[in-house]
Design a protein around this motif. Structure first.
Motif, short mmCIF file in Angstrom:
data_model
loop_
_atom_site.label_atom_id
_atom_site.label_comp_id
_atom_site.label_asym_id
_atom_site.label_seq_id
_atom_site.Cartn_x
_atom_site.Cartn_y
_atom_site.Cartn_z
N ALA A 153 16.65 -20.26 15.20
CA ALA A 153 16.30 -19.18 15.90
C ALA A 153 17.68 -18.38 16.37
N CYS A 154 18.78 -19.23 16.24
CA CYS A 154 19.93 -18.50 16.77
C CYS A 154 20.86 -17.88 15.64
N ARG A 155 20.30 -18.02 14.34
CA ARG A 155 20.90 -17.66 13.29
C ARG A 155 20.85 -16.01 13.18
N GLY A 156 22.15 -15.39 13.17
CA GLY A 156 21.81 -13.61 13.16
C GLY A 156 22.23 -13.16 14.41
N ARG A 157 21.95 -14.13 15.61
CA ARG A 157 22.33 -13.66 16.89
C ARG A 157 23.53 -13.89 17.33
N THR A 158 23.73 -13.66 18.54
CA THR A 158 25.18 -13.84 19.09
C THR A 158 25.17 -15.25 19.66
N LEU A 159 26.31 -15.60 19.38
CA LEU A 159 26.72 -17.12 19.72
C LEU A 159 28.15 -17.04 20.38
N ALA A 160 28.25 -17.56 21.43
CA ALA A 160 29.40 -17.56 22.28
C ALA A 160 29.94 -19.32 22.02
N ASP A 166 38.86 -23.50 14.87
CA ASP A 166 39.15 -24.46 13.76
C ASP A 166 37.63 -24.41 12.98
N LEU A 167 37.49 -23.50 12.23
CA LEU A 167 36.44 -23.21 11.44
C LEU A 167 35.97 -24.18 10.44
N ARG A 168 36.93 -24.78 9.83
CA ARG A 168 36.74 -25.91 8.83
C ARG A 168 36.18 -27.30 9.66
N PHE A 169 36.66 -27.60 10.75
CA PHE A 169 36.10 -28.63 11.53
C PHE A 169 34.80 -28.20 12.07
N VAL A 170 34.39 -27.04 12.59
CA VAL A 170 33.31 -26.76 12.86
C VAL A 170 32.10 -26.79 12.17
N ASN A 171 32.23 -26.20 10.94
CA ASN A 171 31.37 -25.94 9.61
C ASN A 171 30.94 -27.38 9.02
N ARG A 172 32.24 -28.27 8.83
CA ARG A 172 32.20 -29.33 8.02
C ARG A 172 31.65 -30.67 9.03
N ILE A 173 32.28 -30.64 10.18
CA ILE A 173 31.92 -31.88 10.85
C ILE A 173 31.05 -31.63 12.33
N VAL A 174 31.02 -30.78 12.85
CA VAL A 174 30.14 -30.33 13.76
C VAL A 174 28.87 -29.90 13.36
N SER A 179 24.31 -25.29 9.49
CA SER A 179 24.68 -24.09 9.52
C SER A 179 26.07 -23.72 9.23
N LYS A 180 26.60 -22.54 9.24
CA LYS A 180 28.06 -22.11 9.33
C LYS A 180 28.10 -21.09 10.37
N LEU A 181 29.42 -21.14 11.04
CA LEU A 181 29.68 -20.33 12.05
C LEU A 181 29.32 -18.68 11.36
N ALA A 182 29.63 -18.55 10.18
CA ALA A 182 29.38 -17.17 9.64
C ALA A 182 27.97 -16.71 9.80
N ASP A 183 27.14 -17.57 10.01
CA ASP A 183 25.59 -17.17 10.14
C ASP A 183 25.39 -16.75 11.45
N PHE A 184 26.31 -16.43 12.23
CA PHE A 184 26.07 -16.16 13.69
C PHE A 184 26.93 -15.11 14.03
N THR A 185 26.84 -14.16 14.95
CA THR A 185 27.85 -13.05 15.36
C THR A 185 28.41 -13.71 16.55
N GLU A 205 23.12 -14.74 23.35
CA GLU A 205 21.84 -15.31 23.11
C GLU A 205 21.91 -16.74 23.22
N CYS A 206 23.01 -17.57 22.07
CA CYS A 206 23.26 -18.64 22.07
C CYS A 206 24.64 -19.21 22.39
N ALA A 207 24.81 -20.41 22.69
CA ALA A 207 26.29 -21.07 22.68
C ALA A 207 26.44 -22.24 22.18
N LEU A 208 27.77 -22.61 21.50
CA LEU A 208 28.02 -23.76 20.93
C LEU A 208 29.00 -24.51 21.77
N ILE A 209 28.83 -25.75 22.45
CA ILE A 209 29.53 -26.26 23.43
C ILE A 209 29.62 -27.76 23.10
N ASP A 210 30.44 -28.52 23.80
CA ASP A 210 30.73 -29.82 23.56
C ASP A 210 30.04 -30.73 24.86
#
Length: 295
Positions: A153-160, A166-174, A179-185, A205-210
């Motif tokens: 539901a977050c895809r295509g929406r704003t993601l803080a 580190d795009l590689r770390f987030v996309n491949r490991i997290v 999904s990929k960060l490119a799927d979000f605004t 609308e969404c956020a990626l946190i630790d």
């Protein structure tokens, strides 16, 4: 005495985390030697001493906060490993850490997982231990929202997020293929609490946190309706590594003694700054993430 507000408690929590991050620097606050283009491997009893670089990405605060713990941790490490001297640098960015590595030829490093994966081949890092902590995040990531039901539901929406450096770390490991960060605004932030506030103000609308940020949600005013809608797999902790400059016998001894740093008198000091334990290790706890990250 007046009771602290939720906002004040959240701020105090982050300050406590800052104390831990700065306390890691107690391994490496001695004055470093002058820079050299190709510095020789140093010994604990020479002018350079045993160098340790601490890289805790997304960390904040001043190393001076660690001063009460400096003598204890340096004394423990030096006594256990027969080091005549120790020096190093506490860093919150890879560029600063790499500048220290190039100029000072450290023997050891304490690195965030993402930094280890990015640097392991170029610096020929050998895993010798793990750092279990209670105050620093990064072992699990979460997507939060007030109204989205799940990650889809977050895809295509704003993601803080403050983890997009580190795009590689987030996309491949997290995100690990979900999904990929490119799927979000993306709405990129620099501070952990600001990421959550973007959701509260409606700027995202969404956020990626630790995990450390998630633990703060109950203490943030107005965040009652924010919840985790997706959880990553649990990741390995911060890693203790040896650089090629560390002689084999020296690194073997340091690895063997890691779990004694928080013994005895060191136990109270470790607990005060949120260290659960230091443990000897090989590369096996990190094999899966190394394979996923790729060469």
């Amino acid at each position: 005495m007046a009771r602290a507000s939720p906002r004040d408690r959240a701020t105090l929590w982050w300050v406590r985390g800052t104390v831990f991050r700065a306390a890691l620097a107690t391994f490496c606050l001695a004055t470093p030697a002058a820079a050299a283009d190709d510095p020789p491997a140093s010994r604990g009893d020479d002018g350079l001493g045993v160098g340790i670089v601490v890289l805790n990405e997304h960390g904040v605060g001043s190393a001076s906060l660690a001063q009460p713990y400096l003598d204890q941790m340096v004394a423990v490490a030096a006594a256990q490993n027969d080091w005549g001297a120790a020096r190093g640098q506490y860093c919150t960015t890879r560029s600063a850490a790499e500048a220290f590595i190039r100029s000072q030829a450290p023997h050891y490093g304490i690195l965030s997982l993402a930094a280890f994966l990015a640097m392991r081949q170029s610096y020929r890092l050998e895993v010798i231990g793990t750092v279990e902590v209670s105050l620093v995040g990064g072992q699990q990531y979460h997507m939060i929202s007030e109204d989205a039901a799940n990650l889809d539901a977050c895809r295509g929406r704003t993601l803080a997020t403050n983890h997009a450096d580190d795009l590689r770390f987030v996309n491949r490991i997290v995100l690990a293929g979900s999904s990929k960060l490119a799927d979000f605004t993306l709405v990129e932030t620099q501070r952990p609490l600001l990421t959550i506030k973007k959701v509260l103000t409606g700027e995202a609308e969404c956020a990626l946190i630790d995990d450390a940020q998630l633990a703060q949600l109950p203490h943030i005013e107005g965040a009652e309706g924010v919840r985790s809608i997706w959880d990553s797999q649990k990741l390995p902790p911060m890693v203790v590594v040896a650089f090629p400059a560390a002689p084999r016998e020296e690194r073997q001894k340091f690895r063997k003694n890691l779990d004694h740093v928080c013994d005895g008198d060191g136990r109270t000091m470790c607990a005060a700054v949120g260290i659960v334990s230091l443990k000897p290790a090989t590369g096996s706890p990190y094999a899966a993430v190394v394979a996923a990250y790729g060469p």
